[in-house]
Motif scaffolding. Structure first.
Motif, PDB file in Angstrom:
ATOM      1  N   ASP A  82      69.258 110.596  19.747  1.00  0.00           N
ATOM      2  CA  ASP A  82      68.348 109.972  20.605  1.00  0.00           C
ATOM      3  C   ASP A  82      66.959 109.995  20.029  1.00  0.00           C
ATOM      4  N   THR A  83      66.162 108.796  19.525  1.00  0.00           N
ATOM      5  CA  THR A  83      64.903 109.153  18.946  1.00  0.00           C
ATOM      6  C   THR A  83      63.988 109.437  19.681  1.00  0.00           C
ATOM      7  N   LEU A  84      63.910 109.290  21.105  1.00  0.00           N
ATOM      8  CA  LEU A  84      63.039 109.857  22.001  1.00  0.00           C
ATOM      9  C   LEU A  84      63.014 111.305  22.023  1.00  0.00           C
ATOM     10  N   LEU A 118      75.896 106.527  17.052  1.00  0.00           N
ATOM     11  CA  LEU A 118      74.870 105.444  17.913  1.00  0.00           C
ATOM     12  C   LEU A 118      73.575 106.249  17.715  1.00  0.00           C
ATOM     13  N   VAL A 119      72.655 105.202  17.752  1.00  0.00           N
ATOM     14  CA  VAL A 119      71.260 105.778  17.801  1.00  0.00           C
ATOM     15  C   VAL A 119      70.574 104.872  18.959  1.00  0.00           C
ATOM     16  N   ALA A 120      69.774 105.351  19.560  1.00  0.00           N
ATOM     17  CA  ALA A 120      68.959 104.752  20.960  1.00  0.00           C
ATOM     18  C   ALA A 120      67.519 105.369  21.154  1.00  0.00           C
ATOM     19  N   HIS A 121      66.797 104.771  21.744  1.00  0.00           N
ATOM     20  CA  HIS A 121      65.402 105.326  22.218  1.00  0.00           C
ATOM     21  C   HIS A 121      65.800 105.436  23.529  1.00  0.00           C
ATOM     22  N   VAL A 159      75.557 108.762   6.288  1.00  0.00           N
ATOM     23  CA  VAL A 159      76.161 108.538   7.551  1.00  0.00           C
ATOM     24  C   VAL A 159      75.618 107.112   8.154  1.00  0.00           C
ATOM     25  N   THR A 160      76.733 106.265   8.639  1.00  0.00           N
ATOM     26  CA  THR A 160      76.418 105.079   9.144  1.00  0.00           C
ATOM     27  C   THR A 160      76.087 104.875  10.797  1.00  0.00           C
ATOM     28  N   PHE A 161      74.633 104.272  10.614  1.00  0.00           N
ATOM     29  CA  PHE A 161      74.209 104.468  12.266  1.00  0.00           C
ATOM     30  C   PHE A 161      74.246 103.062  12.691  1.00  0.00           C
ATOM     31  N   VAL A 162      74.447 103.109  14.177  1.00  0.00           N
ATOM     32  CA  VAL A 162      74.260 101.818  14.649  1.00  0.00           C
ATOM     33  C   VAL A 162      73.098 102.060  15.900  1.00  0.00           C
ATOM     34  N   VAL A 163      72.132 101.492  15.417  1.00  0.00           N
ATOM     35  CA  VAL A 163      71.054 101.683  16.375  1.00  0.00           C
ATOM     36  C   VAL A 163      71.139 100.348  17.307  1.00  0.00           C
ATOM     37  N   VAL A 164      71.070 100.785  18.681  1.00  0.00           N
ATOM     38  CA  VAL A 164      71.347  99.896  19.726  1.00  0.00           C
ATOM     39  C   VAL A 164      70.497  99.727  20.573  1.00  0.00           C
ATOM     40  N   ALA A 203      68.459 107.524  24.623  1.00  0.00           N
ATOM     41  CA  ALA A 203      69.895 107.160  24.468  1.00  0.00           C
ATOM     42  C   ALA A 203      70.714 107.363  25.670  1.00  0.00           C
ATOM     43  N   PRO A 204      70.493 108.280  26.568  1.00  0.00           N
ATOM     44  CA  PRO A 204      71.303 108.436  27.882  1.00  0.00           C
ATOM     45  C   PRO A 204      71.331 107.104  28.836  1.00  0.00           C
ATOM     46  N   PHE A 205      70.404 106.292  28.573  1.00  0.00           N
ATOM     47  CA  PHE A 205      69.972 105.198  29.449  1.00  0.00           C
ATOM     48  C   PHE A 205      71.016 104.056  28.968  1.00  0.00           C
ATOM     49  N   ASP A 206      70.904 103.725  27.600  1.00  0.00           N
ATOM     50  CA  ASP A 206      71.874 102.820  26.859  1.00  0.00           C
ATOM     51  C   ASP A 206      73.280 103.226  27.002  1.00  0.00           C
ATOM     52  N   LEU A 207      73.635 104.435  26.597  1.00  0.00           N
ATOM     53  CA  LEU A 207      74.895 104.640  26.781  1.00  0.00           C
ATOM     54  C   LEU A 207      75.475 104.889  28.129  1.00  0.00           C
ATOM     55  N   GLY A 208      74.821 105.278  29.201  1.00  0.00           N
ATOM     56  CA  GLY A 208      75.142 104.937  30.414  1.00  0.00           C
ATOM     57  C   GLY A 208      75.675 103.574  31.001  1.00  0.00           C
ATOM     58  N   PHE A 209      74.823 102.554  30.509  1.00  0.00           N
ATOM     59  CA  PHE A 209      75.355 101.164  30.543  1.00  0.00           C
ATOM     60  C   PHE A 209      76.507 101.044  29.750  1.00  0.00           C
ATOM     61  N   LEU A 210      76.620 101.282  28.672  1.00  0.00           N
ATOM     62  CA  LEU A 210      77.832 100.965  27.794  1.00  0.00           C
ATOM     63  C   LEU A 210      79.356 101.504  28.245  1.00  0.00           C
ATOM     64  N   ARG A 211      79.037 102.859  28.792  1.00  0.00           N
ATOM     65  CA  ARG A 211      80.116 103.655  29.401  1.00  0.00           C
ATOM     66  C   ARG A 211      80.489 102.683  30.499  1.00  0.00           C
ATOM     67  N   GLN A 212      79.760 102.205  31.533  1.00  0.00           N
ATOM     68  CA  GLN A 212      79.970 101.657  32.750  1.00  0.00           C
ATOM     69  C   GLN A 212      80.536 100.398  32.494  1.00  0.00           C
ATOM     70  N   ALA A 213      80.002  99.790  31.527  1.00  0.00           N
ATOM     71  CA  ALA A 213      80.719  98.375  31.165  1.00  0.00           C
ATOM     72  C   ALA A 213      82.261  98.652  30.516  1.00  0.00           C
ATOM     73  N   CYS A 214      82.337  99.890  29.798  1.00  0.00           N
ATOM     74  CA  CYS A 214      83.779  99.964  29.289  1.00  0.00           C
ATOM     75  C   CYS A 214      84.931 100.431  30.652  1.00  0.00           C
ATOM     76  N   VAL A 215      84.192 101.060  31.745  1.00  0.00           N
ATOM     77  CA  VAL A 215      85.007 101.324  32.867  1.00  0.00           C
ATOM     78  C   VAL A 215      85.180  99.946  33.439  1.00  0.00           C
ATOM     79  N   ARG A 216      84.444  99.263  33.760  1.00  0.00           N
ATOM     80  CA  ARG A 216      84.411  98.120  34.689  1.00  0.00           C
ATOM     81  C   ARG A 216      85.230  97.137  33.900  1.00  0.00           C
ATOM     82  N   GLY A 217      85.465  97.306  32.468  1.00  0.00           N
ATOM     83  CA  GLY A 217      86.287  96.217  31.758  1.00  0.00           C
ATOM     84  C   GLY A 217      87.577  96.764  31.406  1.00  0.00           C
ATOM     85  N   GLY A 218      87.769  97.947  31.786  1.00  0.00           N
ATOM     86  CA  GLY A 218      89.325  98.805  31.685  1.00  0.00           C
ATOM     87  C   GLY A 218      89.319  99.275  30.339  1.00  0.00           C
ATOM     88  N   TYR A 219      88.350  99.485  29.472  1.00  0.00           N
ATOM     89  CA  TYR A 219      88.452  99.969  28.092  1.00  0.00           C
ATOM     90  C   TYR A 219      88.247 101.587  28.279  1.00  0.00           C
TER      91      TYR A 219
END
Length: 587
Positions: free
Chosen positions: A160-162, A130-133, A47-52, A135-151
């Motif tokens: 979630d490593t935590l 995706l992997v994050a410590h 599996v390919t993971f992207v740790v963000v 993860a809901p925090f980082d994914l929340g900002f990424l989703r919000q950025a997509c919404v603001r950018g129209g993506y």
């Protein structure tokens, strides 16, 4: 149209599936079947993971922005690529955040905005997990950025490593499970320092260390990891069929056992999705696990909108008192303070409203009622004895008269007319203007605080707050229950309107209009077919206090418009709500 004429037990019922009594037809040999991806599983090494990791201007994705993004792509324990970028937010970076991360406004002055960085990250992470410590925090900002950018917001699969660390590491090994503590535990080369790329590199080491621990437990595929973190038993997962056929819109659901007894009653804007969640890890409450194990079927009542669902839920819980509901099961246990009807009235604690007298409350329990009564007695010299007094017969006064806390009508020191002034002051404090109680309590609190008797001052404060909470609740309830009929409409979000008809604080009809339909005919139809109510005495004449308060919150929501108002809906201008606001402002 969904109206309250529907019987409480109505709605969809999931029928039991009978067992077949006929044997299966014989076959020459078993038919070959292609195993699904979920059954085969994806080995973690493939599996390919992207740790963000992200740095932001605050903790709320709706109000704050990304200032730095770092990501590391790994597969099979090997780093494939890295990505890092500073991001220029629209607003200045708060000083506290600059001290924490070391990222200043000067550093990001020439950096690209998130709209220029996000497409590169979406391409970098495409097809990966995706992997994050946390993860809901980082994914929340990424989703919000997509919404603001129209993506389009991707449906990211993530770990979630935590969460994994909390599942497999003891507190002796790592007490707080922070990224810094885990990096030290697994001896990461990169030390977390609140910079995105360094923290992402540290998270890679933590991820591999956790995978090693999971491998010792027989967890070797991505599906195994998901199942391990969810900790959903096969027996619980097999009950997912109970949600089949349930309404997809708002409504009430009732879990029942084999005998049909209601175990738990809940409400949701999407009944089917909510019921399905009880058979997954998104429902972590231990008592719900026990309830689901006992449940044999789920009944549902489709509702016009969320308010109707909430009200139906309250009524059904009060009627059936399901064992797994902790709230709203016993509205009859509410406590009131009542000014008695006798020659020399006093405050009495009662459980029910039976006449048109003056009541304070309702309170959740006797403790709050006793505190409120103490606040009134400290300001107004009502008698506190429980004997029934008569102007024609005197009895010896108690110690409260000698302390100046009672006018002693018992031994004739006060006539019924003189004592009536105190009763009227108490009624006014309860129903319209509590300033006399507030002034007396504040004077006592200030005096005790000046003497450094802070614990005694806190007692006086608690008494005052209990009184104001009870008075505010009474005044708000009375304002709504005094209206003979009102109809209101709230935007439903799809171009239609959610309509509710309320009579004396009780929801008597509910419906939803089609998109772009004029609501007036629907309001009239709802009024014509609404439940008829006969108001009784007291602040809650036709419904429970909790139901009326749910309606109040709905009426106060943004966008709600009154279509019909038969009567006056207003709270006292100098009431308890104003005093509580002033106390909250420190006045």
């Amino acid at each position: 149209m969904s109206l309250f004429s529907q019987a409480p037990g109505g709605g969809h019922q999931t029928p039991p599936v009978p067992f077949s009594t006929q044997p299966s037809p014989p076959t020459a040999r078993s038919q070959p079947r292609q195993a699904s991806l979920e059954e085969l599983g994806r080995p973690l090494r493939d599996v390919t993971f992207v740790v963000v990791d992200l740095e932001t201007t605050g903790t709320r994705s709706a109000d704050n922005e990304i200032t730095e993004l770092g990501a590391v792509k790994v597969r099979g324990g090997q780093v494939l690529a890295e990505m890092a970028a500073l991001v220029r937010p629209a607003a200045p970076i708060p000083p506290f955040i600059s001290v924490l991360t070391g990222i200043t406004d000067a550093m990001v002055a020439t950096a690209p905005p998130i709209g220029a960085v996000l497409p590169a990250f979406l391409e970098f992470a495409h097809g990966s997990v995706l992997v994050a410590h946390n993860a809901p925090f980082d994914l929340g900002f990424l989703r919000q950025a997509c919404v603001r950018g129209g993506y389009p917001v991707p449906e990211w699969e993530y770990l979630d490593t935590l969460r994994i660390a909390r599942q497999i590491l003891t507190r002796d090994e790592c007490p707080d499970r922070t990224l810094a503590s885990l990096a030290r535990l697994f001896r990461a080369d990169a030390e977390p320092c609140h910079r995105a790329l360094a923290d992402a590199r540290a998270t890679v080491t933590v991820l591999h260390g956790l995978f090693e621990r999971l491998g010792n437990l027989g967890v070797t595929t991505l599906e195994d990891v998901h199942g391990f973190t969810r900790k959903v038993s096969p027996a619980r997962r097999r009950k997912r069929h109970l949600a089949d056929g349930l309404p997809t819109g708002p409504g009430v659901y009732v879990f029942r056992d084999r005998s049909g007894r209601a175990l738990y009653i809940g409400t949701s804007r999407s009944v089917r999705a909510r019921v399905r969640s009880y058979f997954t890890a998104s429902e972590p409450r231990a008592r719900m696990t026990e309830m689901v194990a006992t449940a044999e079927r789920v009944d549902a009542i489709a509702c016009a909108h969320a308010l109707e669902a909430e009200v139906r839920e309250l009524r059904l819980i009060a009627e059936y008192k399901p064992p797994y509901n902790r709230r709203s099961r016993h509205p009859e246990r509410a406590v009131y303070l009542r000014i008695t009807d006798e020659p020399f009235p006093r405050l009495a604690r009662v459980r029910a409203v039976r006449d048109g007298g003056t009541y304070l409350g309702p309170f959740a329990g006797t403790a709050g009622a006793e505190l409120a009564a103490a606040a009134i007695h400290a300001a107004i010299p009502l008698r506190q004895c429980t004997a029934r007094l008569s102007p024609r017969r005197s009895v010896p006064a108690c110690a409260l008269a000698e302390l100046g806390r009672c006018g002693a009508p018992c031994d004739g020191r006060e006539s019924p007319q003189e004592y009536a002034r105190h009763v009227e002051a108490a009624r006014r404090a309860i129903t319209t203007d509590p300033s006399v109680v507030v002034a007396a309590a504040r004077e006592r609190i200030d005096s005790l605080a000046a003497e450094e008797r802070f614990e005694d001052a806190a007692v006086q404060r608690d008494r005052l707050l209990a009184f104001l909470h009870g008075a505010r609740r009474l005044q708000r309830l009375s304002a709504l229950t005094g209206v003979a009929e009102m109809a209101a409409a709230s935007p439903s979000g799809d171009g239609g309107w959610d309509i509710a008809v309320i009579r004396h604080g009780r929801l008597v009809a509910a419906t939803r209009t089609p998109p772009r339909a004029h609501p007036r005919p629907w309001v009239a139809a709802a009024q014509a077919s609404a439940e008829t109510v006969c108001p009784g005495p007291g602040p809650t004449p036709c419904a429970s206090a909790e139901e009326t308060e749910r309606i109040q919150r709905w009426l106060s929501a943004p966008g709600v418009r009154l279509a019909v108002l038969d009567g006056e809906w207003a709270s006292p201008a100098n009431g308890a709500a104003r005093e509580m606001f002033r106390l909250g402002q420190g006045l």
